[in-house]
Design an enzyme around this catalytic site. Structure first.
Site, PDB file in Angstrom:
ATOM      1  N   ILE A   2      31.627   5.357  15.584  1.00  0.00           N
ATOM      2  CA  ILE A   2      32.534   5.721  16.685  1.00  0.00           C
ATOM      3  C   ILE A   2      33.984   5.513  16.260  1.00  0.00           C
ATOM      4  O   ILE A   2      34.846   6.354  16.525  1.00  0.00           O
ATOM      5  CB  ILE A   2      32.192   4.922  17.965  1.00  0.00           C
ATOM      6  CG1 ILE A   2      30.799   5.319  18.471  1.00  0.00           C
ATOM      7  CG2 ILE A   2      33.238   5.181  19.056  1.00  0.00           C
ATOM      8  CD1 ILE A   2      30.319   4.567  19.703  1.00  0.00           C
TER       9      ILE A   2
ATOM     10  N   GLU B  19      29.751  -8.852  33.314  1.00  0.00           N
ATOM     11  CA  GLU B  19      29.784  -7.581  34.054  1.00  0.00           C
ATOM     12  C   GLU B  19      28.675  -7.596  35.104  1.00  0.00           C
ATOM     13  O   GLU B  19      27.545  -7.960  34.773  1.00  0.00           O
ATOM     14  CB  GLU B  19      29.577  -6.412  33.091  1.00  0.00           C
ATOM     15  CG  GLU B  19      30.689  -6.303  32.051  1.00  0.00           C
ATOM     16  CD  GLU B  19      30.493  -5.149  31.068  1.00  0.00           C
ATOM     17  OE1 GLU B  19      29.576  -4.329  31.253  1.00  0.00           O
ATOM     18  OE2 GLU B  19      31.268  -5.076  30.112  1.00  0.00           O
TER      19      GLU B  19
ATOM     20  N   ALA C  62      34.539  -1.835  23.331  1.00  0.00           N
ATOM     21  CA  ALA C  62      33.405  -2.268  22.507  1.00  0.00           C
ATOM     22  C   ALA C  62      32.512  -3.226  23.302  1.00  0.00           C
ATOM     23  O   ALA C  62      31.602  -2.785  24.006  1.00  0.00           O
ATOM     24  CB  ALA C  62      33.924  -2.903  21.224  1.00  0.00           C
TER      25      ALA C  62
ATOM     26  N   ASP D 158      37.654  -1.944  29.046  1.00  0.00           N
ATOM     27  CA  ASP D 158      36.492  -1.305  29.681  1.00  0.00           C
ATOM     28  C   ASP D 158      35.281  -2.231  29.734  1.00  0.00           C
ATOM     29  O   ASP D 158      34.323  -1.946  30.443  1.00  0.00           O
ATOM     30  CB  ASP D 158      36.145  -0.044  28.876  1.00  0.00           C
ATOM     31  CG  ASP D 158      35.039   0.780  29.521  1.00  0.00           C
ATOM     32  OD1 ASP D 158      35.180   1.111  30.719  1.00  0.00           O
ATOM     33  OD2 ASP D 158      34.031   1.081  28.850  1.00  0.00           O
TER      34      ASP D 158
ATOM     35  N   HIS E 222      33.198  -0.368  32.349  1.00  0.00           N
ATOM     36  CA  HIS E 222      32.272  -0.051  31.243  1.00  0.00           C
ATOM     37  C   HIS E 222      31.795   1.403  31.322  1.00  0.00           C
ATOM     38  O   HIS E 222      30.589   1.674  31.366  1.00  0.00           O
ATOM     39  CB  HIS E 222      31.069  -1.016  31.250  1.00  0.00           C
ATOM     40  CG  HIS E 222      30.392  -1.121  29.910  1.00  0.00           C
ATOM     41  ND1 HIS E 222      29.851  -2.283  29.419  1.00  0.00           N
ATOM     42  CD2 HIS E 222      30.164  -0.185  28.938  1.00  0.00           C
ATOM     43  CE1 HIS E 222      29.315  -2.064  28.233  1.00  0.00           C
ATOM     44  NE2 HIS E 222      29.499  -0.787  27.912  1.00  0.00           N
ATOM     45  N   ILE E 223      32.777   2.303  31.364  1.00  0.00           N
ATOM     46  CA  ILE E 223      32.444   3.728  31.461  1.00  0.00           C
ATOM     47  C   ILE E 223      33.005   4.559  30.305  1.00  0.00           C
ATOM     48  O   ILE E 223      32.940   5.788  30.345  1.00  0.00           O
ATOM     49  CB  ILE E 223      32.926   4.345  32.794  1.00  0.00           C
ATOM     50  CG1 ILE E 223      34.373   3.930  33.154  1.00  0.00           C
ATOM     51  CG2 ILE E 223      32.006   3.981  33.945  1.00  0.00           C
ATOM     52  CD1 ILE E 223      35.435   4.439  32.280  1.00  0.00           C
TER      53      ILE E 223
ATOM     54  N   ASP F  99      37.034  -3.625   8.276  1.00  0.00           N
ATOM     55  CA  ASP F  99      35.593  -3.779   8.455  1.00  0.00           C
ATOM     56  C   ASP F  99      34.995  -4.338   7.167  1.00  0.00           C
ATOM     57  O   ASP F  99      34.812  -3.607   6.191  1.00  0.00           O
ATOM     58  CB  ASP F  99      34.925  -2.445   8.810  1.00  0.00           C
ATOM     59  CG  ASP F  99      33.498  -2.658   9.318  1.00  0.00           C
ATOM     60  OD1 ASP F  99      32.848  -3.624   8.851  1.00  0.00           O
ATOM     61  OD2 ASP F  99      33.048  -1.897  10.187  1.00  0.00           O
TER      62      ASP F  99
ATOM     63  N   GLY G  40      31.900   5.273  27.529  1.00  0.00           N
ATOM     64  CA  GLY G  40      30.891   6.160  26.926  1.00  0.00           C
ATOM     65  C   GLY G  40      30.204   7.055  27.937  1.00  0.00           C
ATOM     66  O   GLY G  40      29.290   7.808  27.576  1.00  0.00           O
TER      67      GLY G  40
HETATM   68  O1  LIG Z   1      26.547   0.666  24.088  1.00  0.00           O
HETATM   69  C1  LIG Z   1      26.977   1.732  24.528  1.00  0.00           C
HETATM   70  O2  LIG Z   1      26.614   2.831  24.094  1.00  0.00           O
HETATM   71  C2  LIG Z   1      28.016   1.698  25.587  1.00  0.00           C
HETATM   72  O3  LIG Z   1      28.326   0.394  25.921  1.00  0.00           O
HETATM   73  C3  LIG Z   1      27.608   2.466  26.814  1.00  0.00           C
HETATM   74  O4  LIG Z   1      26.425   1.983  27.277  1.00  0.00           O
HETATM   75  P1  LIG Z   1      25.848   2.508  28.690  1.00  0.00           P
HETATM   76  O5  LIG Z   1      25.885   3.992  28.635  1.00  0.00           O
HETATM   77  O6  LIG Z   1      24.518   1.918  28.758  1.00  0.00           O
HETATM   78  O7  LIG Z   1      26.785   2.018  29.747  1.00  0.00           O
END
Ligand SMILES: O=C(O)[C@H](O)COP(=O)(O)O
Length: 309
Positions: free
Chosen positions: A152, A261, A231, A256, A281-282, A171, A284
Site C-alpha cells: 500500500i 476502536e 495503518a 483514521d 477507520h474508513i 522499512d 480502506g
Molecule cells: O486492514 C485493513 O485492510 C484495513 O484496516 C481495513 O479493514 P476493514 O475493511 O476491515 O475495516
C-alpha cells in the site's frame, strides 16, 4: 446447517453469490456479540470478518469445525494467526483489494491539510472573508516520507510522484536490492521523520511497532509537517500527537485508526487539537473497495471450501 458466518458488513452482491451456493448467516453487527458468535460457530466451516471481530480465545475454542477465515481487509491483528495455524484453519485476507481507497485517503488528507483552506465555513457564514488567512501550501514539490514500505505504501508513493512529490521511505524489512527502491530513496527512520513534509504510516501493529511514533518521534518532525495514520492506532501515541499539535510542533494530522476502536471516552484526548481530521477507520472502505474486497474474499472462501486451492 450454516456453512458461512459473516460478522460485519459485506458487499451485497458478494453475499448473494455466497448464498446461491451455501447456507449463510450474515449479521453485520455480530462482531459486537462474541457470545452469540461463539454459539453460532460450533459446526460452521467458514467465517468471514472485517477488523472489528476478534478471532481468538473463546470464539476459536467454540469453532471446532472451522476450516476457513476470510478477512475483508489486509490487517491481521484481530486474528490469532498462531492459534489458527495450530488448528489448520486457513486465513484469506483481501490483499491489494482496498489499496486504492487507502491511497486516495492519504493523498486527499495530505492535500486538505497542506492547503488549510477547507475549515472556514463558520467564518464565511458569519460574514467574514478570511482571504489572507487561508493561503495554504501545494503538494507538488513536497517530500512524502513513508514509514513502512509494503504494497500500500508503494501505491501511495506511485500516486504521490504523479502529483510531483518526492518520495522517501523507511522499512528495515525491505532488502536493499529490492527493485522497489529504484524510484524511492531509502532513509533511516530519523531521516524520514526529520525531512518529510508529509509523513504517512504504513506499518502493521506488532510488539516492535507499538508506540513507534511517540514523543521523541514527534520532536524530530518538521513543525509544519502533516502526519497521516491509516495503518494501526497502537503504532502512534495519541497523547504525544495531541501535545505536538497543541504545541505548534506539527502542522496537522489525519488519524483514521486508534488505540481503542470505537473511541468512546478515549475521544476526549483529541478535544481542542488544531488541524486534526479524525475518521472512523474508513481509509480502506469505499463503495468500490468494498465490492473488490468482498468479491475476492467470497471467491477465496468458496475455493477453499470446495478444495480448489
Ligand atoms: O486492514 C485493513 O485492510 C484495513 O484496516 C481495513 O479493514 P476493514 O475493511 O476491515 O475495516
Amino acid at each position: 446447517m450454516t456453512d458461512i458466518v459473516i460478522t460485519e458488513f459485506m458487499d451485497e452482491a458478494a453475499v448473494a453469490t455466497l448464498k446461491a451456493r451455501y447456507k449463510v448467516h450474515h449479521d453485520p453487527e455480530l462482531f459486537g456479540k462474541p457470545d452469540e458468535l461463539a454459539g453460532l460457530l460450533a459446526n460452521v466451516p467458514a467465517l468471514i470478518v472485517r477488523n472489528q471481530t476478534q478471532v481468538r480465545g473463546a470464539v476459536l475454542e467454540a469453532a471446532g469445525k472451522l476450516k476457513v477465515v476470510g478477512r475483508l481487509g489486509v490487517g491481521l491483528d484481530n486474528i490469532d494467526m498462531d492459534a489458527c495455524a495450530k488448528r489448520d484453519i486457513r486465513v484469506f485476507p483481501a490483499t491489494g483489494a482496498n489499496s486504492l481507497s487507502v491511497v486516495e485517503y492519504v493523498i486527499c488528507s495530505a492535500m486538505v491539510l497542506l492547503r488549510g483552506a477547507y475549515f472556514a465555513n463558520a467564518a464565511m457564514l458569519a460574514g467574514e472573508f478570511p482571504k489572507t488567512k487561508l493561503i495554504g501550501r501545494e503538494i507538488a514539490g513536497k517530500r512524502l516520507g513513508l514509514v513502512g514500505f509494503g504494497a500500500i505504501a508503494r501505491d501511495v508513493g506511485h500516486h504521490a510522484r504523479a502529483l510531483g512529490m518526492e518520495v522517501v521511505a523507511y522499512d528495515p524489512y525491505v532488502a536493499a536490492d529490492d527493485p522497489a527502491w529504484q524510484s524511492t530513496q531509502a532513509l533511516d527512520l530519523d531521516a524520514v521523520l526529520g525531512s518529510a513534509d508529509v509523513i504517512s504510516l504504513h506499518l502493521p501493529l506488532t510488539p516492535e511497532t507499538r508506540g513507534l511514533i511517540g514523543k521523541e518521534a514527534f520532536a524530530k518532525m518538521k513543525s509544519d509537517a502533516i502526519l497521516v495514520n491509516a495503518a494501526r492506532g497502537g503504532v502512534m501515541d495519541e497523547a504525544a500527537l495531541v501535545a505536538a499539535l497543541k504545541g505548534g510542533k506539527l502542522g496537522g494530522a489525519a488519524i483514521d485508526v486508534f488505540d481503542e476502536e470505537p473511541l468512546r471516552d478515549g475521544a476526549k484526548i483529541f478535544a481542542g487539537a488544531p488541524n486534526l481530521i479524525l475518521t472512523p477507520h474508513i481509509a480502506g472502505n469505499t463503495v468500490e473497495s468494498n465490492s473488490r474486497v468482498s468479491g475476492l474474499v467470497a471467491e477465496r472462501v468458496m475455493a477453499a471450501l470446495e478444495g480448489r486451492t
